[in-house]
Write a protein that holds these residues in place. Structure first.
Motif, PDB file in Angstrom:
ATOM      1  N   PRO A  13      45.974  65.229  34.006  1.00 46.74           N
ATOM      2  CA  PRO A  13      46.336  66.339  33.120  1.00 46.74           C
ATOM      3  C   PRO A  13      45.281  67.454  33.089  1.00 46.74           C
ATOM      4  CG  PRO A  13      46.901  64.269  32.076  1.00 46.74           C
ATOM      5  CD  PRO A  13      46.127  63.931  33.342  1.00 46.74           C
ATOM      6  N   ASN A  14      44.015  67.091  33.301  1.00 49.08           N
ATOM      7  CA  ASN A  14      42.958  68.111  33.240  1.00 49.08           C
ATOM      8  C   ASN A  14      42.730  68.861  34.553  1.00 49.08           C
ATOM      9  OD1 ASN A  14      41.666  66.130  34.705  1.00 49.08           O
ATOM     10  ND2 ASN A  14      39.886  65.985  33.376  1.00 49.08           N
ATOM     11  N   ASN A  15      43.419  68.493  35.641  1.00 48.87           N
ATOM     12  CA  ASN A  15      43.262  69.250  36.887  1.00 48.87           C
ATOM     13  C   ASN A  15      44.589  69.735  37.464  1.00 48.87           C
ATOM     14  OD1 ASN A  15      44.314  66.964  38.162  1.00 48.87           O
ATOM     15  ND2 ASN A  15      42.513  66.565  39.407  1.00 48.87           N
ATOM     16  N   VAL A  16      45.623  69.775  36.621  1.00 45.78           N
ATOM     17  CA  VAL A  16      46.943  70.235  37.076  1.00 45.78           C
ATOM     18  C   VAL A  16      46.875  71.676  37.569  1.00 45.78           C
ATOM     19  CG1 VAL A  16      49.322  70.710  36.396  1.00 45.78           C
ATOM     20  CG2 VAL A  16      48.181  68.689  35.524  1.00 45.78           C
ATOM     21  N   GLU A  17      46.165  72.526  36.859  1.00 44.33           N
ATOM     22  CA  GLU A  17      46.101  73.936  37.243  1.00 44.33           C
ATOM     23  C   GLU A  17      45.466  74.105  38.623  1.00 44.33           C
ATOM     24  OE1 GLU A  17      44.642  78.219  35.483  1.00 44.33           O
ATOM     25  OE2 GLU A  17      44.843  76.525  34.134  1.00 44.33           O
ATOM     26  N   LYS A  18      44.393  73.378  38.883  1.00 38.87           N
ATOM     27  CA  LYS A  18      43.741  73.445  40.197  1.00 38.87           C
ATOM     28  C   LYS A  18      44.703  72.962  41.289  1.00 38.87           C
ATOM     29  CE  LYS A  18      39.835  71.804  42.813  1.00 38.87           C
ATOM     30  NZ  LYS A  18      39.065  70.677  43.165  1.00 38.87           N
ATOM     31  N   PHE A  19      45.365  71.831  41.044  1.00 35.77           N
ATOM     32  CA  PHE A  19      46.360  71.304  41.984  1.00 35.77           C
ATOM     33  C   PHE A  19      47.447  72.349  42.240  1.00 35.77           C
ATOM     34  CE2 PHE A  19      50.721  69.701  41.964  1.00 35.77           C
ATOM     35  CZ  PHE A  19      50.765  69.063  43.193  1.00 35.77           C
ATOM     36  N   PHE A  20      47.962  72.950  41.174  1.00 39.30           N
ATOM     37  CA  PHE A  20      49.054  73.910  41.280  1.00 39.30           C
ATOM     38  C   PHE A  20      48.655  75.112  42.121  1.00 39.30           C
ATOM     39  CE2 PHE A  20      51.722  77.396  39.756  1.00 39.30           C
ATOM     40  CZ  PHE A  20      52.976  76.827  39.820  1.00 39.30           C
ATOM     41  N   LYS A  21      47.496  75.664  41.843  1.00 39.98           N
ATOM     42  CA  LYS A  21      47.056  76.853  42.588  1.00 39.98           C
ATOM     43  C   LYS A  21      46.805  76.536  44.057  1.00 39.98           C
ATOM     44  CE  LYS A  21      45.293  79.437  38.691  1.00 39.98           C
ATOM     45  NZ  LYS A  21      44.117  79.959  37.987  1.00 39.98           N
ATOM     46  N   GLU A  22      46.199  75.393  44.319  1.00 41.42           N
ATOM     47  CA  GLU A  22      45.854  75.043  45.695  1.00 41.42           C
ATOM     48  C   GLU A  22      47.068  74.589  46.507  1.00 41.42           C
ATOM     49  OE1 GLU A  22      42.986  71.873  48.062  1.00 41.42           O
ATOM     50  OE2 GLU A  22      42.567  72.355  45.973  1.00 41.42           O
ATOM     51  N   TYR A  23      47.833  73.678  45.963  1.00 42.31           N
ATOM     52  CA  TYR A  23      48.896  73.050  46.748  1.00 42.31           C
ATOM     53  C   TYR A  23      50.263  73.707  46.591  1.00 42.31           C
ATOM     54  CZ  TYR A  23      45.634  69.319  47.812  1.00 42.31           C
ATOM     55  OH  TYR A  23      44.563  68.615  48.260  1.00 42.31           O
ATOM     56  N   VAL A  24      50.552  74.261  45.430  1.00 46.87           N
ATOM     57  CA  VAL A  24      51.872  74.857  45.227  1.00 46.87           C
ATOM     58  C   VAL A  24      51.835  76.350  45.580  1.00 46.87           C
ATOM     59  CG1 VAL A  24      53.724  75.309  43.582  1.00 46.87           C
ATOM     60  CG2 VAL A  24      52.453  73.161  43.466  1.00 46.87           C
ATOM     61  N   LEU A  25      51.022  77.105  44.892  1.00 47.68           N
ATOM     62  CA  LEU A  25      50.938  78.537  45.204  1.00 47.68           C
ATOM     63  C   LEU A  25      50.410  78.776  46.605  1.00 47.68           C
ATOM     64  CD1 LEU A  25      49.609  79.985  41.818  1.00 47.68           C
ATOM     65  CD2 LEU A  25      51.980  79.881  42.647  1.00 47.68           C
ATOM     66  N   GLY A  26      49.459  77.957  47.028  1.00 51.02           N
ATOM     67  CA  GLY A  26      48.899  78.079  48.374  1.00 51.02           C
ATOM     68  C   GLY A  26      49.936  77.883  49.460  1.00 51.02           C
ATOM     69  N   GLU A  27      50.872  76.963  49.247  1.00 48.47           N
ATOM     70  CA  GLU A  27      51.945  76.701  50.221  1.00 48.47           C
ATOM     71  C   GLU A  27      53.033  77.759  50.189  1.00 48.47           C
ATOM     72  OE1 GLU A  27      52.408  74.255  52.611  1.00 48.47           O
ATOM     73  OE2 GLU A  27      50.295  73.831  52.243  1.00 48.47           O
ATOM     74  N   LEU A  28      53.248  78.360  49.049  1.00 53.43           N
ATOM     75  CA  LEU A  28      54.329  79.350  48.923  1.00 53.43           C
ATOM     76  C   LEU A  28      53.962  80.722  49.476  1.00 53.43           C
ATOM     77  CD1 LEU A  28      55.764  78.494  45.388  1.00 53.43           C
ATOM     78  CD2 LEU A  28      56.772  77.974  47.612  1.00 53.43           C
ATOM     79  N   ILE A  70      53.781  66.639  34.082  1.00 57.92           N
ATOM     80  CA  ILE A  70      55.112  67.238  34.259  1.00 57.92           C
ATOM     81  C   ILE A  70      55.271  68.470  33.376  1.00 57.92           C
ATOM     82  CG2 ILE A  70      57.581  66.886  33.815  1.00 57.92           C
ATOM     83  CD1 ILE A  70      57.128  63.964  34.790  1.00 57.92           C
ATOM     84  N   ASN A  71      54.896  68.350  32.114  1.00 56.43           N
ATOM     85  CA  ASN A  71      55.047  69.483  31.194  1.00 56.43           C
ATOM     86  C   ASN A  71      54.190  70.675  31.603  1.00 56.43           C
ATOM     87  OD1 ASN A  71      56.995  68.287  29.574  1.00 56.43           O
ATOM     88  ND2 ASN A  71      55.467  67.257  28.318  1.00 56.43           N
ATOM     89  N   LYS A  72      52.975  70.414  32.081  1.00 63.16           N
ATOM     90  CA  LYS A  72      52.119  71.516  32.537  1.00 63.16           C
ATOM     91  C   LYS A  72      52.685  72.157  33.794  1.00 63.16           C
ATOM     92  CE  LYS A  72      47.877  69.955  30.389  1.00 63.16           C
ATOM     93  NZ  LYS A  72      46.471  69.625  30.527  1.00 63.16           N
ATOM     94  N   LEU A  73      53.219  71.338  34.703  1.00 59.79           N
ATOM     95  CA  LEU A  73      53.834  71.889  35.914  1.00 59.79           C
ATOM     96  C   LEU A  73      55.050  72.737  35.561  1.00 59.79           C
ATOM     97  CD1 LEU A  73      53.569  68.885  38.382  1.00 59.79           C
ATOM     98  CD2 LEU A  73      52.395  71.079  38.572  1.00 59.79           C
ATOM     99  N   LYS A  74      55.897  72.257  34.656  1.00 59.90           N
ATOM    100  CA  LYS A  74      57.067  73.035  34.218  1.00 59.90           C
ATOM    101  C   LYS A  74      56.628  74.394  33.685  1.00 59.90           C
ATOM    102  CE  LYS A  74      60.267  69.446  32.647  1.00 59.90           C
ATOM    103  NZ  LYS A  74      60.901  68.875  31.439  1.00 59.90           N
TER     104      LYS A  74
END
Length: 81
Positions: A65-80, A20-24
């Motif tokens: 916690p160690n793959n949040v950045e990969k998740f964020f780039k692929e699923y969040v930024l990729g969708e936006l 959560i903190n890394k996503l924030k």
């Protein structure tokens, strides 16, 4: 976009608050606070693959916690885009 992170017992023990903190932090750093809402839930029924994260009404994904950045780039930024 709504990102829901499980904070139930299993996910909590495997680092849900770190996720959560890394996503924030990433949401703020990318300036997408107006496009992404971050929520918590108590059990998503995916305890064996914790930390459980869901985007909107999509499938439950396992994020550590160690793959949040990969998740964020692929699923969040990729969708936006």
């Amino acid at each position: 976009m709504v990102i829901t992170v499980c904070v139930g017992s299993s996910c909590h023990l495997k680092g849900s608050y770190d996720v959560i903190n890394k996503l924030k932090e990433m949401i703020k750093n990318y300036g997408i606070e107006d496009k992404v809402e971050l929520k918590a839930d108590f059990c998503m029924g995916n305890c064996l693959r914790a930390v459980s994260v869901k985007i909107d009404d999509g499938k439950c994904l396992s994020v550590k916690p160690n793959n949040v950045e990969k998740f964020f780039k692929e699923y969040v930024l990729g969708e936006l885009k």
